[in-house]
Enzyme design. Structure first.
Site, mmCIF file in Angstrom:
data_model
loop_
_atom_site.group_PDB
_atom_site.id
_atom_site.type_symbol
_atom_site.label_atom_id
_atom_site.label_comp_id
_atom_site.label_asym_id
_atom_site.label_seq_id
_atom_site.Cartn_x
_atom_site.Cartn_y
_atom_site.Cartn_z
ATOM 1 N N ASP A 1 0.998 -0.694 0.273
ATOM 2 C CA ASP A 1 -0.537 -0.100 -0.254
ATOM 3 C C ASP A 1 0.922 1.231 -0.125
ATOM 4 O O ASP A 1 1.441 1.445 0.759
ATOM 5 C CB ASP A 1 -0.745 -0.219 0.941
ATOM 6 C CG ASP A 1 -2.230 -1.308 0.884
ATOM 7 O OD1 ASP A 1 -2.759 -1.675 0.013
ATOM 8 O OD2 ASP A 1 -2.463 -1.132 1.850
ATOM 9 N N HIS B 1 -39.637 -2.084 27.075
ATOM 10 C CA HIS B 1 -38.468 -2.742 26.302
ATOM 11 C C HIS B 1 -38.490 -3.832 26.973
ATOM 12 O O HIS B 1 -38.873 -5.060 26.315
ATOM 13 C CB HIS B 1 -37.264 -1.780 27.087
ATOM 14 C CG HIS B 1 -36.931 -0.885 26.343
ATOM 15 N ND1 HIS B 1 -35.878 -0.426 25.206
ATOM 16 C CD2 HIS B 1 -37.304 1.085 26.754
ATOM 17 C CE1 HIS B 1 -35.934 0.993 24.871
ATOM 18 N NE2 HIS B 1 -37.388 1.874 25.810
#
Ligand SMILES: CC(=O)SCCNC(=O)CCNC(=O)[C@H](O)C(C)(C)COP(=O)(O)OP(=O)(O)OC[C@H]1O[C@@H](n2cnc3c(N)ncnc32)[C@H](O)[C@@H]1OP(=O)(O)O
Ligand SMILES: O=C(O)CCC(=O)C(=O)O
Ligand SMILES: [Zn+2]
Length: 471
Positions: free
Chosen positions: A158, A356
């Site tokens: 790279d 919930h």
């Protein structure tokens, strides 16, 4: 310790949690509820059903989108080594590389072998491990670095150089003509060794667009395998990322990698957007470690892409390994896993409020976009607090096999709330209250609504417990 870290033994300070059942196939049951009634560790409840339509899934109109066709370039051993706390000895680098490989990342990027002699030796050692992941190393756009890099045995190199006016003036001092000429020379050289080569512009989002597109077009023509866009200072927002990648996609034919710093907390969103715009490779590091606050975290990116296409991500990566890799890296760089970390954070699968809890107990998909079991983790419902509700308490009573009517459960819940208004109740506290309530009902000492009688019973049990402790 996090509840997710050890599903079987809950630490005492978190003991107000209830384990909720794991996943499985889930037809609609006789009561018309979605999900299958299951009993896990004594708890009766419902498992996930087939997902309804996923609002995060790519749309057919996203013809460029690579949300379900991407590669991860895992840079913990390069960008991550630039994290302030990081020092990886050879053994640790090898352990991290093996763990990332077992997880299934496509690429592992290593520090430049030009950085130090040990960096070069470590690069060679990791290349020799024979991992499935391709091994890359990361170098400056310079022939000296390129020569050292290709000699290590890597699968790819790279190459990076700053293109913004800041970096051209204050870092390397080179103009675009020099950068282009050197880039071509380095790319040709690396390609001549029959390995992959990527060219990236550092600080892409503060570079001139014409400069950027013309150098990418040039390196594409000379046959670079990938070009890279880097938000080196973390200044980009998702719309800017989309626009740049979308424009670049129209200019080059090669793959497009993105490297996104997290200075403003955008790194995961930017990575997602980059894939939507046609990027093919995303750089990550475990827990996001890197220069300053680092880059796109591996776990966060996985969470985000799993939400878009769970099956694709599940088939591609060994998801239950994520926690182990994060623990490995966290220990190596001496940090804790943040409580709000996607997937592995302390509370990632803990549900608290009564509203919930009720819905989660009926169908976990109500409040979960990620299934903990896909990551080898467990969900919890927290009960012993003032936000609790009778549905959550009922589930605990059922788990304890206490036969109680709904009115009795509601009565006991009111008492839990009263106590939790003073301090959070542990699971042991909740359990003993439920047991005392239940036995009081059984023995006829108590009936629904007899608040004083319940208080008396609780006081008596507390005194007895105290006496037996001091005896
Ligand atoms: C944004 C990023 O994270 S890029 C990756 C960063 N990674 C690293 O820096 C790897 C670790 N770095 C190192 O070990 C060292 O900095 C080395 C070995 C790379 C260079 O060390 P030194 O030769 O002592 O130089 P130093 O670090 O002080 O300065 C960087 C040099 O590279 C040059 N340079 C900087 N970026 C680039 C680039 N992308 N391509 C080519 N040359 C570059 C600078 O002009 C400077 O050259 P100079 O010696 O003529 O002044
Ligand atoms: O090589 C790249 O694409 C990125 C280099 C880097 O770490 C950065 O620009 O932040
Ligand atoms: Zn970086």
């Amino acid at each position: 310790m996090c509840p997710n870290q050890n599903a079987d033994s809950l630490p005492s300070e978190r003991s107000e949690m209830v384990q909720v059942p794991l996943d499985g196939s889930a037809p609609v049951n006789a009561n018309g509820k979605r999900g299958t009634s299951v009993k896990v560790h004594g708890f009766q409840g419902y498992v996930h059903t087939q997902e309804r339509s996923n609002p995060y899934a790519p749309r057919p109109s996203d013809f460029l989108s690579n949300i379900s066709n991407f590669n991860i370039i895992e840079s913990t051993l390069r960008e991550g080594e630039q994290f302030a706390n990081a020092f990886f000895d050879t053994k640790t680098k090898i352990a991290i590389a093996k763990a990332l490989d077992a997880f299934g990342v496509e690429y592992i990027e290593l520090t430049s072998p030009a950085a130090s002699e040990q960096s070069r030796l470590d690069c060679e050692a990791i290349c020799k491990l024979g991992l499935k992941a391709k091994i890359l190393t990361h170098i400056r756009c310079h022939m000296d670095d390129a020569r050292i890099a290709v000699a290590t045995g890597v699968d790819g190199v790279d190459v990076v150089i700053g293109t913004s006016s800041f970096l051209r003036e204050f870092s390397h001092g080179k103009d675009m003509a020099y950068i282009t000429k050197t880039a071509i020379e380095v790319i040709d050289f690396v390609k001549s060794k029959n390995i992959e080569v990527r060219f990236s512009s550092e600080d892409s989002f503060r570079s001139d667009l014409v400069d950027l597109l013309s150098i990418y077009q040039t390196v594409d023509k000379v046959g670079v395998h990938r070009v890279g866009i880097a938000d080196t200072v973390g200044c980009a927002n998702p719309r800017q990322v989309y626009d740049l990648i979308r424009t670049l996609r129209g200019v080059v034919g090669c793959d497009i990698e993105v490297h996104l710093h997290n200075d403003t907390g955008m790194a995961i969103a930017n990575a997602y957007t980059a894939l939507e715009a046609g990027a093919t490779h995303i750089d990550t590091s475990v827990l996001g470690i890197g220069e300053r606050v680092g880059i796109t975290p591996l776990g966060g990116l996985i969470a985000c892409l799993y939400a878009a296409n769970p099956e694709y991500v599940k088939n591609k990566y060994n998801l239950p390994m994520l926690r182990e890799i994060e623990n490995l890296v966290a220990e190596a760089v001496e940090v804790n896993i943040p409580f709000m970390n996607p997937i592995t954070g302390y509370c990632a699968f803990t549900h608290k409020a009564g509203i919930h809890a009720k819905a989660i107990l009926n169908n976990p998909s109500t409040y979960e976009i990620l299934k903990p079991e896909d990551f080898g983790l467990t969900r919890y419902v927290s009960i012993g607090h003032r936000l609790t509700g009778w549905n959550a308490v009922k589930s605990r009573a059922e788990q304890l096999t206490l036969d109680m009517t709904d009115d009795e459960i509601k009565d006991a819940t009111a008492k839990i709330k009263e106590l939790a208004d003073v301090r959070t109740q542990s699971m042991d506290d909740v359990d003993s209250l439920l047991r005392i309530y239940h036995s009081g009902i059984q023995s006829g000492e108590l009936a629904v609504g007899q608040k004083e009688a319940l208080d008396r019973l609780l006081r008596r049990h507390r005194e007895e417990a105290h006496l037996s402790q001091s005896a």
